[in-house]
Motif scaffolding. Sequence first.
Motif, PDB file in Angstrom:
ATOM      1  N   THR A   1     -69.726  14.356  21.823  1.00 15.98           N
ATOM      2  CA  THR A   1     -70.008  13.545  23.002  1.00 15.98           C
ATOM      3  C   THR A   1     -70.500  14.387  24.171  1.00 15.98           C
ATOM      4  OG1 THR A   1     -67.703  13.668  23.681  1.00 15.98           O
ATOM      5  CG2 THR A   1     -68.368  11.739  22.380  1.00 15.98           C
TER       6      THR A   1
ATOM      7  N   LEU B   1     -76.605  14.433  25.077  1.00 19.43           N
ATOM      8  CA  LEU B   1     -77.265  13.126  25.062  1.00 19.43           C
ATOM      9  C   LEU B   1     -78.062  12.956  23.775  1.00 19.43           C
ATOM     10  CD1 LEU B   1     -78.645  13.030  28.700  1.00 19.43           C
ATOM     11  CD2 LEU B   1     -76.770  11.674  27.780  1.00 19.43           C
TER      12      LEU B   1
ATOM     13  N   LEU C   1     -81.846   8.306  24.124  1.00 21.37           N
ATOM     14  CA  LEU C   1     -81.372   7.791  25.411  1.00 21.37           C
ATOM     15  C   LEU C   1     -82.438   7.821  26.510  1.00 21.37           C
ATOM     16  CD1 LEU C   1     -79.065   6.510  26.919  1.00 21.37           C
ATOM     17  CD2 LEU C   1     -78.252   8.799  27.499  1.00 21.37           C
TER      18      LEU C   1
ATOM     19  N   SER D   1     -72.899  14.169  32.745  1.00 23.26           N
ATOM     20  CA  SER D   1     -74.318  13.814  32.736  1.00 23.26           C
ATOM     21  C   SER D   1     -74.931  14.105  34.106  1.00 23.26           C
ATOM     22  CB  SER D   1     -74.489  12.336  32.397  1.00 23.26           C
ATOM     23  OG  SER D   1     -73.914  11.532  33.418  1.00 23.26           O
TER      24      SER D   1
ATOM     25  N   LEU E   1     -72.936   6.831  21.348  1.00 27.24           N
ATOM     26  CA  LEU E   1     -72.622   8.143  21.920  1.00 27.24           C
ATOM     27  C   LEU E   1     -71.472   8.815  21.179  1.00 27.24           C
ATOM     28  CD1 LEU E   1     -72.849   7.698  25.804  1.00 27.24           C
ATOM     29  CD2 LEU E   1     -74.431   8.894  24.292  1.00 27.24           C
TER      30      LEU E   1
END
Length: 157
Positions: A4, A7, A11, A67, A122
Amino acid sequence: MSDTGTLPRWLKPANRLVKLLHRVGVPLGTIHIITIPGRTTGEPRSTPVSPLIVDGRRYVIAGLADSSWARNARAAGHGRLTRGRAHEDVDLVEVTDPAVRRRVMAAFPTEVPHGVQFFIRLGIVEGAEPAQFAAAADEVAVFETRPAVHRPAAAHP
């Protein structure tokens, strides 16, 4: 479950498509666009989010806690939520209380059912059960959105 920390390749193109559809006025469930000043350039950066209300407060979730948009939100502390032609300037306050993060995550599959697949893809959860989402609360970033305090126009994204 998958890693996780990174990305998935799909996406960025998916986010570009969602932003394009949003710009031309195609409604997409609960999706809004959040625009936040970049932490190094100050240039506006936009990403799709689905706000949800829990216990009378509104939240947005970053599927990856580190992120770019989550880091930008931490640095700026504010942004603009847009849905169609309507927009709202908001302050973004990261939720640090684990119990609140768990409640928000547990509410997500009910409040934003179309967003469940995002978390599954994800690798954060395996299914739509609220308990799985609550258990994943430490893997995401949760921000409360509050009406913005007045700032000079130049400070807005």
